[in-house]
Design a protein around this motif. Sequence first.
Motif, PDB file in Angstrom:
ATOM      1  N   GLY A 102      -0.475  -3.097   2.430  1.00 20.99           N
ATOM      2  CA  GLY A 102      -1.068  -3.960   1.418  1.00 20.99           C
ATOM      3  C   GLY A 102      -0.561  -5.398   1.486  1.00 20.99           C
ATOM      4  O   GLY A 102      -1.268  -6.334   1.128  1.00 20.99           O
ATOM      5  N   TYR A 123      11.963   3.814  -0.545  1.00 22.08           N
ATOM      6  CA  TYR A 123      10.633   4.444  -0.519  1.00 22.08           C
ATOM      7  C   TYR A 123      10.521   5.424   0.640  1.00 22.08           C
ATOM      8  O   TYR A 123      10.169   6.586   0.449  1.00 22.08           O
ATOM      9  CB  TYR A 123       9.585   3.331  -0.431  1.00 22.08           C
ATOM     10  N   TRP A 182       6.075  -1.719 -13.554  1.00 25.59           N
ATOM     11  CA  TRP A 182       5.716  -2.290 -12.258  1.00 25.59           C
ATOM     12  C   TRP A 182       6.944  -2.870 -11.574  1.00 25.59           C
ATOM     13  O   TRP A 182       7.598  -3.753 -12.096  1.00 25.59           O
ATOM     14  CB  TRP A 182       4.652  -3.383 -12.456  1.00 25.59           C
ATOM     15  N   ALA A 233      -3.936   5.432  -8.300  1.00 22.85           N
ATOM     16  CA  ALA A 233      -3.086   5.782  -7.170  1.00 22.85           C
ATOM     17  C   ALA A 233      -3.970   6.717  -6.359  1.00 22.85           C
ATOM     18  O   ALA A 233      -4.848   7.322  -6.920  1.00 22.85           O
ATOM     19  CB  ALA A 233      -1.872   6.536  -7.655  1.00 22.85           C
ATOM     20  N   ASP A 234      -3.800   6.763  -5.066  1.00 17.83           N
ATOM     21  CA  ASP A 234      -4.652   7.652  -4.275  1.00 17.83           C
ATOM     22  C   ASP A 234      -5.844   6.883  -3.707  1.00 17.83           C
ATOM     23  O   ASP A 234      -6.471   7.329  -2.772  1.00 17.83           O
ATOM     24  CB  ASP A 234      -5.166   8.845  -5.102  1.00 17.83           C
ATOM     25  N   SER A 243      -6.435  -2.438 -11.994  1.00 23.15           N
ATOM     26  CA  SER A 243      -5.388  -1.512 -11.583  1.00 23.15           C
ATOM     27  C   SER A 243      -6.019  -0.289 -10.911  1.00 23.15           C
ATOM     28  O   SER A 243      -6.690   0.479 -11.562  1.00 23.15           O
ATOM     29  CB  SER A 243      -4.603  -1.076 -12.810  1.00 23.15           C
ATOM     30  N   PRO A 244      -5.805  -0.113  -9.662  1.00 20.94           N
ATOM     31  CA  PRO A 244      -6.484   0.982  -8.957  1.00 20.94           C
ATOM     32  C   PRO A 244      -5.841   2.311  -9.273  1.00 20.94           C
ATOM     33  O   PRO A 244      -4.669   2.368  -9.639  1.00 20.94           O
ATOM     34  CB  PRO A 244      -6.253   0.640  -7.489  1.00 20.94           C
ATOM     35  N   PRO A 283       2.105   8.000   0.255  1.00 15.08           N
ATOM     36  CA  PRO A 283       1.473   6.763  -0.227  1.00 15.08           C
ATOM     37  C   PRO A 283       0.415   7.005  -1.294  1.00 15.08           C
ATOM     38  O   PRO A 283       0.128   6.119  -2.108  1.00 15.08           O
ATOM     39  CB  PRO A 283       0.833   6.185   1.045  1.00 15.08           C
ATOM     40  N   ALA A 284      -0.152   8.201  -1.304  1.00 13.81           N
ATOM     41  CA  ALA A 284      -1.191   8.506  -2.292  1.00 13.81           C
ATOM     42  C   ALA A 284      -0.646   8.522  -3.713  1.00 13.81           C
ATOM     43  O   ALA A 284      -1.415   8.464  -4.672  1.00 13.81           O
ATOM     44  CB  ALA A 284      -1.842   9.851  -1.965  1.00 13.81           C
ATOM     45  N   GLU A 285       0.659   8.608  -3.861  1.00 20.04           N
ATOM     46  CA  GLU A 285       1.227   8.672  -5.217  1.00 20.04           C
ATOM     47  C   GLU A 285       1.602   7.305  -5.753  1.00 20.04           C
ATOM     48  O   GLU A 285       2.142   7.219  -6.860  1.00 20.04           O
ATOM     49  CB  GLU A 285       2.492   9.543  -5.187  1.00 20.04           C
ATOM     50  N   TYR A 286       1.345   6.260  -4.993  1.00 15.83           N
ATOM     51  CA  TYR A 286       1.818   4.939  -5.387  1.00 15.83           C
ATOM     52  C   TYR A 286       0.649   4.004  -5.620  1.00 15.83           C
ATOM     53  O   TYR A 286      -0.337   4.043  -4.907  1.00 15.83           O
ATOM     54  CB  TYR A 286       2.728   4.349  -4.294  1.00 15.83           C
ATOM     55  N   ARG A 287       0.825   3.142  -6.600  1.00 15.02           N
ATOM     56  CA  ARG A 287      -0.128   2.067  -6.770  1.00 15.02           C
ATOM     57  C   ARG A 287       0.521   0.786  -6.307  1.00 15.02           C
ATOM     58  O   ARG A 287       1.732   0.590  -6.469  1.00 15.02           O
ATOM     59  CB  ARG A 287      -0.475   1.907  -8.248  1.00 15.02           C
ATOM     60  N   PHE A 288      -0.304  -0.062  -5.727  1.00  9.21           N
ATOM     61  CA  PHE A 288       0.198  -1.345  -5.237  1.00  9.21           C
ATOM     62  C   PHE A 288      -0.850  -2.382  -5.549  1.00  9.21           C
ATOM     63  O   PHE A 288      -2.021  -2.218  -5.216  1.00  9.21           O
ATOM     64  CB  PHE A 288       0.427  -1.242  -3.718  1.00  9.21           C
ATOM     65  N   VAL A 289      -0.463  -3.434  -6.235  1.00  4.96           N
ATOM     66  CA  VAL A 289      -1.422  -4.506  -6.531  1.00  4.96           C
ATOM     67  C   VAL A 289      -0.895  -5.828  -6.004  1.00  4.96           C
ATOM     68  O   VAL A 289       0.328  -6.062  -5.960  1.00  4.96           O
ATOM     69  CB  VAL A 289      -1.743  -4.606  -8.032  1.00  4.96           C
ATOM     70  N   ARG A 319      -4.348   3.426   2.189  1.00  6.71           N
ATOM     71  CA  ARG A 319      -3.640   3.259   0.932  1.00  6.71           C
ATOM     72  C   ARG A 319      -2.649   2.119   1.108  1.00  6.71           C
ATOM     73  O   ARG A 319      -1.966   2.054   2.118  1.00  6.71           O
ATOM     74  CB  ARG A 319      -2.939   4.555   0.549  1.00  6.71           C
ATOM     75  N   PRO A 320      -2.576   1.222   0.119  1.00 11.38           N
ATOM     76  CA  PRO A 320      -1.771   0.010   0.331  1.00 11.38           C
ATOM     77  C   PRO A 320      -0.292   0.253   0.598  1.00 11.38           C
ATOM     78  O   PRO A 320       0.367  -0.571   1.215  1.00 11.38           O
ATOM     79  CB  PRO A 320      -1.976  -0.798  -0.955  1.00 11.38           C
ATOM     80  N   MET A 321       0.232   1.402   0.167  1.00  9.00           N
ATOM     81  CA  MET A 321       1.646   1.663   0.393  1.00  9.00           C
ATOM     82  C   MET A 321       1.907   2.426   1.696  1.00  9.00           C
ATOM     83  O   MET A 321       3.043   2.826   1.965  1.00  9.00           O
ATOM     84  CB  MET A 321       2.271   2.431  -0.782  1.00  9.00           C
ATOM     85  N   GLU A 322       0.888   2.595   2.513  1.00 12.31           N
ATOM     86  CA  GLU A 322       1.190   3.120   3.848  1.00 12.31           C
ATOM     87  C   GLU A 322       1.969   2.054   4.589  1.00 12.31           C
ATOM     88  O   GLU A 322       1.719   0.864   4.424  1.00 12.31           O
ATOM     89  CB  GLU A 322      -0.108   3.457   4.587  1.00 12.31           C
TER      90      GLU A 322
END
Lengths: 745, 292, 165
Positions: C74, B43, B30, C7-8, C4-5, B5-11, C27-30
């Motif tokens: 998230g 994923y 995106w 990543a990490d 835009s945050p 999850p640390a490699e992904y951005r989510f907005v 982290r939002p993608m957990e």
Amino acid sequence: MPRKEGWDKVTGAARYVDDMVLPDMLYGATVRSNVARGKIGKISFDPSVAWDEFVVVTAKDIPGKNCIALILDDQPCLAAETVNHPEEPILLLAHADRHKLRKAVDAVSIEFEPLPSVYTIEESEQQSAIIWGTDNTFKSYLVEKGDVDSVWNEAAHIVEGEYFTGAQEQLYIENNGIIAAFDPENGVTVWGSLQCPYYVHKALMALCGFPEEKIRVVQMETGGAFGGKEEYPSMIAGHAALLSIKSGRPVKIVYDRMEDMVATTKRHPSRTRHRTAVSKDGKILGGEIEFTIDGGAYATLSSVVLSRGTIHAGGPYYWPSVRIRTKALATNTPPHGAFRGFGAPQSLFAMERHMDSIAQVVGISPVEIRRRNFLEPGQTTTTEQVIREEINLNHLLDRALGLSGYDEKRSRFAEENKKRVRKKGIGIAAFLHGAGFTGSGERYLNSLVGVEAVVDGHVRVLVSSAEFGQGTNTVLCQIAAETLGLPYESVTIAQPDTKVVPNSGPTVASRTAMIVGALVQSAAKGIKLTLTKTGLLREDYTPEQFRAACREYIAARGALKSYVRYEAPSDVYWDDEKYRGEAYAAFAWAVNIAEVTVDLTTYAVTVDDFVALQEVGKVLHPVLAGGQITGGVAQAIGFALYEKVVWQNGRMINNQMTNYIMPTSVDLPPIRVFFEELGNIHGAYGAKGIGELPMDGPAPAIVNAVEDAIGVRFRAIPLLPEDLFEALQPESNAQSIPSSAPGTA
Amino acid sequence: MRADPAEYRFVSSGNLHAVLSLMAGEPAQWLPIAGGTDVMVLYSAGKLPSRKLVNIGNIPELRQIETFPDRIRIGAACTYTALRTHDIVSREFPLLATAASWTGGIANQNRGTLGGNIANASPAADSLPALLVYDAEVTLISVRGERRMAYRNFHSGYKQTALAADELIRDISLPRRFSGYVSHARKVGARNAQAISKVCLAALGLVAEGTIRDVRLALGSVAPVPLRLNETEHVLTGKKIPPSLIEAIKKSVAKEIQPIDDIRSTARYRTAVASNLVAEFLEKLATGGADA
Amino acid sequence: MNPSPAADAKYEVSFTVNGDAKKVLVRPMERLLDVLRNELALTGTKEGCGEGECGSCSILLDGMLVNSCLVPVGQASGASIVTIEGMSAHALMKPLQEAFLECGGAQCGICTPGMILAAVHLLEKEPAPALADIREGLAGNLCRCTGYMQIFEAVARAARRRVAK
């Protein structure tokens, strides 16, 4: 009597291995081979990873013997110089961060020099490459009864057939997982999802080179097993233990679904060839049965699976003479292993399909052919075991036919099929299943069982038998309670922990209620005897008096424990060399009737109704017994119609639940379960083992029903719609009449 | 779980304009995520190429179903459950409601969206053949405005769509003129629930005095894209339905589709079953539309 | 719109779980499944497949049955979540638990939390379900042990008891 651990299960409180976290714990992962067979070359570690943060274990780190001790000890814990199957473990890594760990696994690259490989029974047999021993053969058996060579001349019909079953994944919903913790003073402790704590204990002793008191194995709540956690946990426990020894920290290894499916054991694929001499009126005179299973790359349990398949190959029928030649072959696939039924579903599939073929050749019905050949009390099996109980298979068949409406349906379907696209059929399977270890196996296991009174006067059962849904906890407590005249609630069972419980043998072979249960019964009696002999208890007592007596005894003497060891019945004799004699202390018997629809628009087979009738000695717990049958039938329907392992160069490529298809709640028919009870002198309260029996009948009953519906003779499972479609094409060579050659009579 | 999850951005803003601006500012960077029932599977397997995800599951404009006298507009982020429980959808567009009931189990129907099914563009997607026969129109939206296109032009090849790098699907519009049609939906998968289709058929037919006035046939899993059988429809239109025609139509179907062998099934099987399903539909039409 | 945050970056995500307000730094993608199990120690929700096929990770998210292995945390911001641990407060829980125990609806127990949540979701929408409704309502929950029959019985029995009340 509610399930002993049921409350925790319905509230989400039950603790499975992945629910447990230890302080300072690391996660472990396995780096595996991506070739089927080859010499291991250079191992490279991508410099982008901070390897100093990781614990790395190779074969060189193994303190004891690099093997997973089982029967032949040929399977390495970590491959050192060569690999013999895809996904074979080579290296282990551990790290506190699961995500970094995952990336690190991908960052190890291993070069291989490929070696020639074989992937199927046929390829292994042809010996295009010798991959194990001198001839790719793990084990073979020969059973001979009577004078087979003389029957061919007398036969009115000689019926041949060849039958195939595919691999099947156990698909327990909880994946394999283990936590191991090493400290120099206590040695290694492992907690895990497993069936046989003492198998793991033995394997870890050899791997770590530790004495028995320095290994401790604890079984946690286990989310399904079905044999898939009989021998495999020794491998994953070995891995976790090695990482823990090297790092000095606890290590948890839990597989995800993809890894569990691709790397762990599956049901042995099989091929059976029958050649049977039959009289004019449909009686089996004798025959030859050749049964071959694919064991994968290492021997593991294949010799025992082969044994059971061999002994069951003749079905519940009287063979005046027979020659049964069987072998387990090596292929470059992950080793196949235990799965409910353990060889019997494979050879019984063939036998029951073959009976319908014989019926066709002789010109009588599937019902009649079975009646004319059923074993009767006083007759001998293929291994010359005398049937000593008053089993009446004709009665069982009659009852099943009645319950399923077989006669009326069969003729009605034949009429209605003329006018419709959705053809219906109905099919039979009759079978038996031996409970407990084969022959002298139980003597060899030498099981030990304890029952103790605890300080407050309650009673606790001490066994290494594992609960994984089949009802071990409930039934063994029930037996102890019944024996002592106590309420069920006052009996508990210890968590299987090798530090606490004796070795009552593995939780396999449908032996727990029958064999371990009988020992629990004896051990419980021992408690009572001790109390009555010391005068603390009268012969007829109330539960309160019993509890008071226990408390008094413990206050005076410190503990009250009763241990009983298995004693083989003196009249059960087995010759391991000739493979002849009393193979099992008890057989359970069954008839299944399957009603199917074959939709010729989609070529799909649906089971519409299923009757499972079995004679099981004694039904100890109706809800649990019913659950075992229903669950086993469901798995066997999957075996027959849905569950196909797709192989590519020895590797399962459909290793996801989306592509490996097990039945959902909308795929299964009503499964109607009925019992008969003849008792069993060798089992607790007359019980016989039932856990595996339901796996043996449904597949042939279903394929027999499909043949009844559309007249095509399928010989292989899984039978997928694509296979049905191909068989119906004009150019296919699927036979609609069985091959037969007339004898000279 | 094979992704970090640390490699992904989510907005997530819940604001349509903000999302579109983000996508316009970094085109093709995106990945929109609504119900997640496709994206999250990739994923978790460590196979999702995108590293930036923008939440569209919480954008109100995308979750409405608006009814007008002549058409219905279904927001792209409407779930399968929303479709199944919508009165007009279940009465007037039964092929779509049925397709929604095929997809996954209840839990996945509560999350999976129609727009996601379209944008993911799997040729095996359950609802796409229904959209083809219902003459669906999709509205695509970006900072540059809205544009409409006939859904039948939306897929240009295997997993290729007409979406520009900064565009979202806003809604799917279906004309309300199919109530009088006979409808027939059949999905063939490896089991009765939770199965990716091997073949699926959405069919509509209008028969008057024994003659086919209009027939619409669309199949999934038999080509790189969901396929409308234009040629077969052309052969059928204006005809009566004797058995001999049905045999000929089976051959026509077999010629028009391009199924493959894959991990789930074979080309030959798919061809045979697709033809059989169309034949089954024609038999239904011939007997006045009642289900067998 | 949030800037835009990187990543990490970890975020504070708030939601209610079983009636309690919770804030987690994640982290939002957990996956929501992992956050429930690892951050909140609610281990009753299980991972069986990670692909949304087996249903053992089922929870209620704003009253809807969903597979928590497919929900990025998230997307759960502000949501009301119920897991098996929170079911003890639910009116349906007692009849379901009793029925599961009486009928043999739980064998190994790993699918049971998800099954119970699916059953609750079904019975809330359909208080007197026919067998076909029960089959469909549970079609997204795989059980390898029971062959489903005793689970159907348990759900039907719980429904009858609840209606009888």
